[in-house]
Design a protein around this motif. Structure first.
Motif, PDB file in Angstrom:
ATOM      1  N   ARG A 195     -19.474  14.549 -17.727  1.00  0.00           N
ATOM      2  CA  ARG A 195     -20.594  14.220 -16.838  1.00  0.00           C
ATOM      3  C   ARG A 195     -20.099  13.693 -15.490  1.00  0.00           C
ATOM      4  N   ASN A 196     -18.881  13.170 -15.479  1.00  0.00           N
ATOM      5  CA  ASN A 196     -18.352  12.569 -14.260  1.00  0.00           C
ATOM      6  C   ASN A 196     -17.663  13.588 -13.356  1.00  0.00           C
ATOM      7  N   VAL A 199     -18.376  16.199 -10.893  1.00  0.00           N
ATOM      8  CA  VAL A 199     -19.511  16.600 -10.058  1.00  0.00           C
ATOM      9  C   VAL A 199     -18.970  17.319  -8.833  1.00  0.00           C
ATOM     10  N   ARG A 232     -17.380   8.109 -10.403  1.00  0.00           N
ATOM     11  CA  ARG A 232     -18.052   7.096 -11.225  1.00  0.00           C
ATOM     12  C   ARG A 232     -19.554   7.241 -11.051  1.00  0.00           C
ATOM     13  N   ARG A 233     -20.308   6.892 -12.117  1.00  0.00           N
ATOM     14  CA  ARG A 233     -21.771   6.949 -12.082  1.00  0.00           C
ATOM     15  C   ARG A 233     -22.337   5.596 -12.460  1.00  0.00           C
ATOM     16  N   SER A 234     -23.559   5.345 -12.043  1.00  0.00           N
ATOM     17  CA  SER A 234     -24.180   4.058 -12.340  1.00  0.00           C
ATOM     18  C   SER A 234     -24.483   3.892 -13.823  1.00  0.00           C
ATOM     19  N   ASP A 235     -24.640   5.019 -14.550  1.00  0.00           N
ATOM     20  CA  ASP A 235     -25.000   4.941 -15.966  1.00  0.00           C
ATOM     21  C   ASP A 235     -23.818   5.234 -16.890  1.00  0.00           C
ATOM     22  N   ASP A 236     -22.582   5.041 -16.402  1.00  0.00           N
ATOM     23  CA  ASP A 236     -21.406   5.290 -17.234  1.00  0.00           C
ATOM     24  C   ASP A 236     -21.395   4.403 -18.479  1.00  0.00           C
TER      25      ASP A 236
END
Length: 465
Positions: free
Chosen positions: A268-269, A271, A277-281
């Motif tokens: 998912r990371n 992109v 990094r994502r806020s919902d990791d």
């Protein structure tokens, strides 16, 4: 497009929604739907699946759209559903894993099937239950420690609040949303086609550069590798493991997730070819992170490749701004011997059409597609002299940067349109806008694609026929 609000509102008694039009009913879902548990005796009916974006579709359509799906040997005992039934994947209800079906067929025994017990219009509920408000509502009342374990059990669903307009308004809301979402979906498809064409052109540039080089008059030779064909005569072709000091995949048994800790990242990371990094990791404790690092620690310039699921083949390079993290089993990690193999070269080779085809050719299928790390490490790749690798890397970057910019712009447009679509649905199904007097434009005399998707055909009385 502007709409008036309703003249008066009342308390909705609903988590995440304050008010609804005063003449709408507020009920429990058990007053609207009853669970049904009819089973197939032959397994020969149409197999259906739930899409997060569109709802319920024949699984054959999902395969045509490029998903790689496994199928049980026998579908006997799968749950039957009729047109107008609500099909819910109880593990993904909080993520729009539900919808009202326009098809008669069978679904997984793990799904829940509900049928209206009132004289309501089913496709209003298709939009209502997939709205932002209800998705958040379902997540609040789903049971589980982490998102991947959340379940909305049927008895819990039955106790939740349903907002129910009069029948004629239900039909009008569905009719309005069929028309408006179809227009938005058409624009989204145009942007997605553009993205696909740009990605094809991008891959063609990469594929030619990493297999033929930049000099058209250089002597060529047979590489002895089927997917490569002929390559420049001064290049070598060797297995990945000869040029990588570390080839590892992520943890197969991830530690428990925590609210604060070290990120545990996945495919998912990846992109747009970058690892972000994502806020919902997901996060793991520092002690668990240290334990995982005893096997290996991801480092700057390591190359990542997705090896599990429909995203098989996505690749990225770890940048120097990632901080501490570890990876899940959906990713394999390659650490190139920098004196012989530039990591950016490996990254481009992974993206080439020939290598991507090779991945799928050797992928195994069980619950989902995947490739063994040993198989992957033995694949042969083209290896020019290190100086030439760097020259080709830089040339590829110059060629594809404009394409990447256009792709990002189109992806941003798609995201905005999807947000607009969700906002419009939420406003209509929760009574924030009054569309009772809406009529489609005069030149819109045929069923649009959205209506066809849900099977909403209208008579003068506004009912489905």
């Amino acid at each position: 497009m502007t709409f008036q609000m309703y003249s008066s509102y009342k308390d909705a008694g609903f988590v995440g929604l304050d008010q609804v039009p005063s003449h709408w009913d507020v009920l429990r879902f058990k007053q609207v739907f009853g669970e049904v548990n009819e089973r197939s005796t032959t397994g020969e009916e149409e197999l259906l699946s739930v899409s997060e974006y569109y709802g319920v579709k024949p699984r054959s359509q999902k395969i045509d759209e490029g998903e790689h799906l496994s199928r049980a040997e026998s579908l006997e005992g799968y749950k039957l559903c009729d047109e107008g039934d609500l099909v819910m994947n109880i593990m993904l209800a909080w993520k729009r894993g539900l919808g009202v079906t326009n098809y008669r067929g069978i679904v997984s025994p793990a799904y829940a099937v509900f049928r209206l017990v009132r004289d309501d219009f089913p496709f209003y509920y298709h939009y209502l239950l997939r709205s932002n408000e209800y998705i958040g509502y379902f997540k609040t009342f789903s049971s589980g420690v982490i998102d991947s374990r959340l379940r909305l059990y049927p008895e819990v669903f039955g106790r939740l609040t349903a907002i129910v307009p009069p029948l004629n308004e239900q039909t009008q809301i569905a009719r309005f949303l069929d028309h408006e979402t179809a227009k938005i979906d058409g624009l989204i498809r145009e942007q997605e086609r553009l993205i696909g064409l740009l990605q094809e052109k991008r891959q063609a540039v990469i594929s030619h550069a990493v297999t033929k080089g930049l000099k058209p008059d250089v002597p060529m030779k047979d590489s002895g590798v089927e997917w490569l064909g002929r390559v420049p005569a001064h290049w070598t072709s060797s297995s990945i493991k000869r040029f990588c000091s570390l080839v590892k995949d992520g943890t197969h048994l991830p530690p428990p997730r925590v609210s604060e800790g070290i990120p545990l990242l996945s495919v998912r990371n990846i992109v747009g070819g970058e690892f972000v990094r994502r806020s919902d990791d997901s996060k793991i404790s520092e002690n668990d992170y240290v334990a995982l690092c005893r096997s290996f620690t991801p480092q700057q310039r390591d190359v990542l490749l997705a090896i599990v699921g429909a995203t098989l083949g996505k690749t990225a390079i770890i940048s120097d701004a990632m901080g501490h993290f570890h990876i899940q089993r959906s990713l394999a990690l390659f650490r190139a011997d920098a004196s012989k193999l530039n990591p950016h070269w490996l990254h481009w080779v992974f993206q080439s059409a020939g290598f991507q085809s090779l991945l799928w050719e050797y992928a195994g299928f069980s619950a989902q597609p995947g490739i063994y790390l040993g198989t992957l490490a033995s694949f042969k790749i083209p290896v020019p002299p290190i100086k030439e690798q760097i020259e080709i890397n830089e040339w590829i970057g110059r060629q594809i940067d404009p394409m990447n910019t256009l792709i990002k712009e189109a992806e941003s447009a798609v995201l905005l349109m999807k947000e607009r679509r969700s906002s419009l649905i939420s406003a209509a199904v929760t009574g924030k806008i009054d569309i009772r007097n809406w009529q489609p434009p005069a030149d819109s005399m045929v069923l649009n694609e959205g209506a066809s998707e849900l099977g909403v055909e209208e008579t003068a009385a506004g009912r489905k026929v």
